[in-house]
Write a protein that holds these residues in place. Structure first.
Motif, short mmCIF file in Angstrom:
data_model
loop_
_atom_site.label_atom_id
_atom_site.label_comp_id
_atom_site.label_asym_id
_atom_site.label_seq_id
_atom_site.Cartn_x
_atom_site.Cartn_y
_atom_site.Cartn_z
N LYS A 178 -12.63 11.72 2.87
CA LYS A 178 -13.50 10.75 3.54
C LYS A 178 -12.69 9.93 4.54
N ALA A 179 -11.50 9.55 4.15
CA ALA A 179 -10.65 8.77 5.05
C ALA A 179 -10.29 9.59 6.28
N ARG A 181 -12.14 11.96 7.63
CA ARG A 181 -13.31 12.02 8.52
C ARG A 181 -13.50 10.70 9.25
N ALA A 182 -13.34 9.60 8.53
CA ALA A 182 -13.51 8.29 9.17
C ALA A 182 -12.48 8.09 10.27
N GLN A 185 -13.33 9.97 13.36
CA GLN A 185 -14.48 9.47 14.11
C GLN A 185 -14.19 8.16 14.82
N ASP A 186 -13.38 7.30 14.23
CA ASP A 186 -13.14 5.99 14.83
C ASP A 186 -11.88 5.38 14.22
N MET A 189 -11.78 1.45 13.66
CA MET A 189 -12.60 1.02 12.55
C MET A 189 -12.01 1.47 11.22
N ALA A 190 -11.41 2.65 11.23
CA ALA A 190 -10.78 3.13 9.99
C ALA A 190 -9.72 2.13 9.53
N ILE A 195 -8.04 1.65 5.88
CA ILE A 195 -7.41 2.96 5.77
C ILE A 195 -6.05 2.89 6.46
N ASP B 71 -4.38 -2.33 7.09
CA ASP B 71 -4.94 -2.01 5.77
C ASP B 71 -4.48 -3.00 4.71
N HIS B 86 -18.94 -0.22 15.94
CA HIS B 86 -18.06 0.83 15.42
C HIS B 86 -18.57 1.47 14.13
N PHE B 88 -19.41 4.68 11.94
CA PHE B 88 -18.94 6.07 11.95
C PHE B 88 -20.15 6.95 12.25
N PRO B 89 -20.19 7.57 13.44
CA PRO B 89 -21.45 8.17 13.89
C PRO B 89 -21.90 9.38 13.07
N LEU B 91 -21.09 9.96 9.81
CA LEU B 91 -21.24 9.70 8.38
C LEU B 91 -22.64 9.10 8.18
N MET B 99 -17.50 3.69 2.69
CA MET B 99 -16.21 3.52 3.35
C MET B 99 -15.83 2.04 3.39
N PHE B 102 -13.72 1.13 0.62
CA PHE B 102 -12.64 2.11 0.50
C PHE B 102 -11.49 1.67 -0.40
#
Lengths: 304, 235
Positions: A178-179, A181-182, A185-186, A189-190, A195, B71, B86, B88-89, B91, B99, B102
């Motif tokens: 999941k991390a 993919r996140a 994508q961005d 934001m991750a 993350i 983080d 922002h 996540f498009p 997801l 997330m 997380f």
């Protein structure tokens, strides 16, 4: 006879495509996450094959009575661990310092890395072709149909299927997946949801390098010889496959690889084997004219 | 709770933040208003560790966080909803919310927070299986705020939550901001161009001009201040 010939071309193409897929995964995952074409990826595949060769030769000469399967197990594991370590180190020294630099800088760094690794193996090993032992057992049940499909091809196809299933599960369901993919994508934001992006990028390199090494060992065991240059053409082909399927997309990379493998196999089987490499690129040109983002690529990859 | 002391931040050669001081106490809603390009978003990115300060210190809960990774800062309970939402498009709404949590491991509490955000924004509950990219602007803003709530922040940074939204949605978002502050005792640092709305919900405000804090006062005083009224409230 016609049908048997067709089936043997089909399976040969699938096996070839599987190898491309194992390499293409690394290209597409790295591109998906940091938009970098890692031109040194083919070299990781080559280093994987060399590592397996070294392990297996050392075992054969120092401990000749080691069981075949143990030798194979150690060689494969060793290749994967070494290649993963190379991938990890490469990201650290060649790409991480350029994380905020223009993309062209990282691309040039990748090309430099590719030349460096090729020449390093050339100097450390030899410029000549080395014989590669068969690391796949011969299945006796395949003997009657050996002229259609070899044990090697079966092992390649089955291994690739297993790797794909495991990878899909990893990306869909695990925390790391999941991390990943996140992050793809961005990235900003991750970071803002906690993350550790650097860690995720490193993991991506490690996974991509491992599958490339696996592919390198499997195909070398099939072909029976390797040299320092094998990573170049395999890397380019796998890159073509990744672009064909839509770079950044994992299912796309697999699909592109299988299409490429089958095109080459049928093309050389029914038309002429002289043009085997040309088929791949003709196909790429045709696909890119009609679908520039690749078969499963996303049109809106460009973020504002 | 949060303290910035003579913070200087650069983007390459551009001196974006020129020695700013900000202090936020527990339980407050504090706003930072200013024109485009004044450095408001940079202030938030500096606090979150995405663009670390060159000099000066950022202290959160008594700890210097100026050189911590983003983080690690989230882990301490400082969470940002960045400008432009922002989401996540690719997801789903549900995955976007997951997330947000997380770094958390307390599953039962996560579930409770999920119910809480669906209560705040029932629309999200209806759309939980849709991908983030298919939501409208207002829904995306709701999702962005909800995702941040899922991280269970002690201090929530909001960057232009009203940007590009219909007035009725803006009202709703500001109501929710007040609600989160009241019900969860979440401290809020709100960056806004919509100074009028921001000063109405905030207890205190800072005014920023080209990288410097020019005025700092209680909201009602800022609303009455002539130069603020002229420059930011259009009066």
């Amino acid at each position: 006879m016609q049908l048997e010939y067709f089936i043997s071309l089909l399976l040969g193409g699938l096996a070839k495509g599987s190898i491309y897929a194992l390499i293409a995964l690394g290209y597409t995952m790295v591109y998906g996450i940091i938009q970098l074409i890692n031109f040194a990826h083919g070299e990781i595949y080559m280093i994987g094959a060399f590592t397996a060769l070294i392990f297996s030769t050392v075992i054969t000469y120092t401990m000749p009575d080691t069981a075949f399967l143990i030798n194979v197990g150690i060689s494969f594991t060793g290749a994967i661990i070494f290649a993963a370590a190379y991938g990890f180190t490469m990201e650290r020294i060649a790409y991480r310092p350029l994380r905020n630099a223009p993309r062209l800088s990282a691309l040039i760094s990748a090309i430099g890395m590719s030349i460096l690794l090729q020449n390093y193996v050339l100097l450390a090993q030899t410029p000549d072709f080395l014989p590669f032992p068969s690391l796949v057992p011969n299945f006796s049940f395949l003997e009657p149909i050996e002229y259609i499909v070899s044990s090697n091809q079966i092992v390649i196809i089955v291994t690739t299927i297993i790797v794909m299933i495991l990878l899909t599960l990893l990306i869909k369901f695990t925390r790391v997946g999941k991390a990943m993919r996140a992050t793809a994508q961005d990235k900003t934001m991750a970071q803002l949801i906690g993350i550790n992006v650097d860690k995720i990028i490193a993991i991506t390199f490690v996974i991509g390098s491992s599958t490339a090494a696996l592919g390198g060992v499997l195909i070398s065991s099939n072909i029976g010889q390797i040299n320092y240059y094998i990573g170049f053409i395999a890397g380019i082909k796998a890159f073509v496959a990744a672009v064909l399927g839509g770079i950044g997309s994992i299912p796309g990379a697999v699909l592109g690889s299988l299409i490429l493998g089958l095109t080459e196999s049928f093309g050389s089987g029914y038309i002429s084997s002289d043009y085997e490499d040309a088929f791949a690129f003709i196909f790429l040109v045709i696909i890119l004219i009609f679908k520039p983002e690749g078969i499963l690529g996303r049109k809106d990859n460009q973020k504002v | 709770m949060l303290k910035l002391e003579s913070v200087n931040t650069y983007y390459g050669n551009i001196h974006a933040l020129k020695g700013i001081d900000i202090e936020i106490n527990k339980g407050e809603i504090v706003t930072l208003i200013g024109a485009n390009g004044a450095g408001k978003s940079t202030t938030l990115m500096t606090i979150s560790g995405v663009v670390p300060p060159k000099t000066g210190t950022v202290t959160f809960k008594g700890e210097n966080i100026s050189s911590k990774n983003p983080d690690e800062i989230v882990q301490m309970g400082l969470v940002q909803v960045p400008e432009g939402r922002h989401i996540f498009p690719y997801l789903t709404v549900q995955e976007n919310l997951d997330m947000g949590a997380f770094l958390r491991k307390d599953k039962p509490a996560i579930k409770k927070d999920l119910e809480y955000v669906f209560e705040l924004f029932p629309r999200l509950s209806e759309r939980r299986k849709q991908t983030g990219g298919t939501l409208s602007g207002g829904e995306q803003q709701m999702l962005a705020i909800s995702r941040a709530i899922m991280a269970k922040p002690d201090l929530l940074l909001l960057d232009e939550p009203s940007l590009g939204l219909a007035p009725i949605i803006v009202m709703q978002i500001f109501e929710i901001i007040k609600k989160i502050n009241r019900e969860n005792n979440t401290t809020i640092f709100l960056v806004e161009q919509n100074a009028n709305m921001a000063l109405k919900v905030a207890h205190r405000g800072y005014v920023m001009e080209t990288g410097r804090i020019t005025i700092s006062d209680k909201s009602e005083n800022l609303l009455a201040n002539d130069s603020v009224r002229k420059a930011y409230l259009g009066m």
